[in-house]
Every structure is written in structure tokens, then in C-alpha cells.
Design a protein around this motif. Sequence first.
Motif, PDB file in Angstrom:
ATOM      1  N   ASN A  15      -6.164   6.626  -3.461  1.00 52.72           N
ATOM      2  CA  ASN A  15      -5.994   5.265  -2.952  1.00 52.72           C
ATOM      3  C   ASN A  15      -7.193   4.373  -3.265  1.00 52.72           C
ATOM      4  OD1 ASN A  15      -7.657   6.585  -1.163  1.00 52.72           O
ATOM      5  ND2 ASN A  15      -6.767   5.680   0.668  1.00 52.72           N
ATOM      6  N   PRO A  20       3.265  -0.400  -4.872  1.00 52.15           N
ATOM      7  CA  PRO A  20       1.806  -0.550  -4.883  1.00 52.15           C
ATOM      8  C   PRO A  20       1.250  -0.711  -6.297  1.00 52.15           C
ATOM      9  CG  PRO A  20       2.449   1.198  -3.374  1.00 52.15           C
ATOM     10  CD  PRO A  20       3.697   0.791  -4.112  1.00 52.15           C
ATOM     11  N   LEU A  72       0.838  -1.190   0.000  1.00 51.13           N
ATOM     12  CA  LEU A  72       0.000   0.000   0.000  1.00 51.13           C
ATOM     13  C   LEU A  72       0.877   1.246   0.000  1.00 51.13           C
ATOM     14  CD1 LEU A  72      -2.523  -1.163   2.749  1.00 51.13           C
ATOM     15  CD2 LEU A  72      -2.861  -1.230   0.265  1.00 51.13           C
ATOM     16  N   GLN A  81      -7.083  -5.081  -5.030  1.00 48.51           N
ATOM     17  CA  GLN A  81      -5.913  -5.957  -5.064  1.00 48.51           C
ATOM     18  C   GLN A  81      -6.307  -7.406  -4.796  1.00 48.51           C
ATOM     19  OE1 GLN A  81      -3.653  -3.752  -2.107  1.00 48.51           O
ATOM     20  NE2 GLN A  81      -2.162  -3.131  -3.645  1.00 48.51           N
ATOM     21  N   GLY A 127      -9.977   0.112   3.095  1.00 48.77           N
ATOM     22  CA  GLY A 127      -9.865   1.144   2.074  1.00 48.77           C
ATOM     23  C   GLY A 127     -10.998   1.181   1.076  1.00 48.77           C
ATOM     24  N   GLY A 175      -0.492   2.355   4.769  1.00 44.81           N
ATOM     25  CA  GLY A 175       0.865   1.935   4.432  1.00 44.81           C
ATOM     26  C   GLY A 175       1.845   2.217   5.556  1.00 44.81           C
ATOM     27  N   MET A 222      -4.486  -5.357   2.231  1.00 46.01           N
ATOM     28  CA  MET A 222      -4.755  -4.997   0.838  1.00 46.01           C
ATOM     29  C   MET A 222      -6.064  -4.243   0.738  1.00 46.01           C
ATOM     30  SD  MET A 222      -3.795  -8.459  -1.290  1.00 46.01           S
ATOM     31  CE  MET A 222      -2.260  -9.343  -1.027  1.00 46.01           C
ATOM     32  N   ILE A 223      -6.240  -3.544  -0.380  1.00 46.59           N
ATOM     33  CA  ILE A 223      -7.534  -2.965  -0.692  1.00 46.59           C
ATOM     34  C   ILE A 223      -8.341  -4.002  -1.472  1.00 46.59           C
ATOM     35  CG2 ILE A 223      -6.633  -0.608  -0.688  1.00 46.59           C
ATOM     36  CD1 ILE A 223      -6.728  -0.689  -3.762  1.00 46.59           C
TER      37      ILE A 223
END
Length: 322
Positions: free
Chosen positions: A306, A87, A61, A107, A131, A68, A103-104
Motif C-alpha cells: 500500500n 485503486p 484505497l 494520490q 498511509g 479501505g 487518499m495516500i
Amino acid sequence: MTLDEFLAEWHNDDERLLVHTSGSTGKPKPLWVEKRRMEASARMTCDFLGLHEGDTALLCLPLDYIAGKMMVVRSLVRNLHLVTVEPNGHPLSTLPSPHFAAMIPLQVWNSLQVPEECAKLRQIQHLIIGGGAIDEKLEAALQDFPHAVWSTYGMTETLSHVALRRLNGPGRSAWYQPFEGVNVSLNAEDCLVIDAPKVCSERLVTNDIGVLDADGRFRILGRKDNVICSAGVKIQTEEVERLLRPHIDTAFMITKCHDERLGEAVVLLYEAADETLLREVCRQVLPRYWQPRRYLQVNHLPTTPNGKPARAAAQRIAERKV
């Protein structure tokens, strides 16, 4: 920001460092936070998940945001072995499976589509996802994972998350479990109030509309900012999206615009689809007063740097187009 730049800032003599909010509901805002509180937050996560010295942690991230930064701090506090990757949408493409990763949703979804990456994803002992919203399709795809997968609740002001919700396995739940030392309540507007003295110097009144259970756990219905008041009916943007998501394949967002008759009108922004089909889906799935009054096609839905939905930008697009 690079890892070396963050470490230099972390190890300098200043007791605080500067972070920025994500900007999902407006412009990103600067925020000075105490390093000791970031360390306390890191210990809370590591203790909850049972992370041990030497466990491998993946940083995938951006270090420009709190998520992050906190992965690095957790590694420092618990002596985790930090592995970094630039990222991107496929963080496991060139790396072995770590013990712990944050992770988001994008991802995770991307990794599920590639067999080699999916196999690595399934081997992660503790995977936390934050996120952005975790939709029903993604949650369903995680159900047979052999290890714990968690949804996070938190924000920049809480120095990353203060509660986790198990997404898979026997412990799967719709409710977030606050960390030890974190208490939650609701104010008169049903917005969540967070009391976490180890990470926040004051009680934090959020814009998240929630419900509590008898054990102190909570669910989030949506943000107060995202309530649409149409003809006297209060409509929660996220709830409309949740109902529509299983039935609409294209990328879309619910927002609002001014309406002389209704006060505010529900607007559906979408990237590529047959508007007639969208209207039919909304007619069948949504209550009458929740149905969009405007359907607006856009080239790309607005997102923050993000990856979160940029709600304020979406409303500006709707107002301009209408």
C-alpha cells in the motif's frame, strides 16, 4: 478483495472479521477485529468531520487493508453515498469531486500535477491523508485549499485513525487532536500509549516516539524501531529524512547497517543521483553524527503493497550491499 466480497463478509453472522497489518516494519500480520468496534471508529470520524447522510464518499484505497474497509463502514454507518474507483495513482481522473475522500500522499501529489484533477481535489470538503509521510512540499501545496485537509494518525490495531491534524487554513497545526473518548500518554521510553476503549479492548502501546502538550494533543517524532544507535548517539530515521527532504530531489530512504566500530551506521539508499552531491548536502544539512556512513544506489526503494516505506526490507538491502 472486491466491494461485494467485503459487503458479504460484513453482513454475515460473524461478529468479527479478519484484517492484516500493512507490514511497513516487517511481515503483515493477521488481526481479528470486532465489527461493532469498526462501527464505533466510523462514527468517531464522521462526528469529528461533521459528515451527514447523503454526503458523497470516495473509495479509492484497496479493500485489503483497514483504510479501505473503514471507508465502506463509514458509508454504511452514516448513510453516505459511496463512489468507488479501482485503486490507482489518479483516483479523480474519471470522477466528479466527492464531499469526503481518504487518499495516500502519492494520490494527492499526482492529482496536484494535473489541472483538471487538481481542481476536483480542491473541491473536496473533507480530505484526509494517511498511509505515509506528508513531506514539506506536499503540505505547502495544500495551504491555499479552500476546504479542510487533514493528516491522519492511526494503525490497523486502532481500526484506522484515532486522531487528525489540520494541514491547512487558520486551524493548521503540527499537533494531532485525538477524537473524543481517546486519551494518549507516553511510557518510560517516550512511546505513545493509546487508550481508546470504543475501538481497542486494551490500552495500546505503540512504537511511535512522541511528545504531548498540555491540551492532550501530540506530535510524532518517529518510530522506536527506526532509531539508529551509532557510537552511543540515538538517531531518529524519520528526523534525518525530514531534514534532507527539501534538499534532495531523488527518491531516498535512511536506514542502517551493522558497524563493528559504531555498532550501527547510518545508510542512505537512493535511486538515481550524483553521490558526490548527496554527500555535500548531508554534510551541510545534518549534524555530524547523523551523517550517513554509506551511500547505496538501488533500482527501486522498497515499499509495502500500500505504498509505505518498507523499513525492514531497506535494512536488509543495506546489510547485504555493505
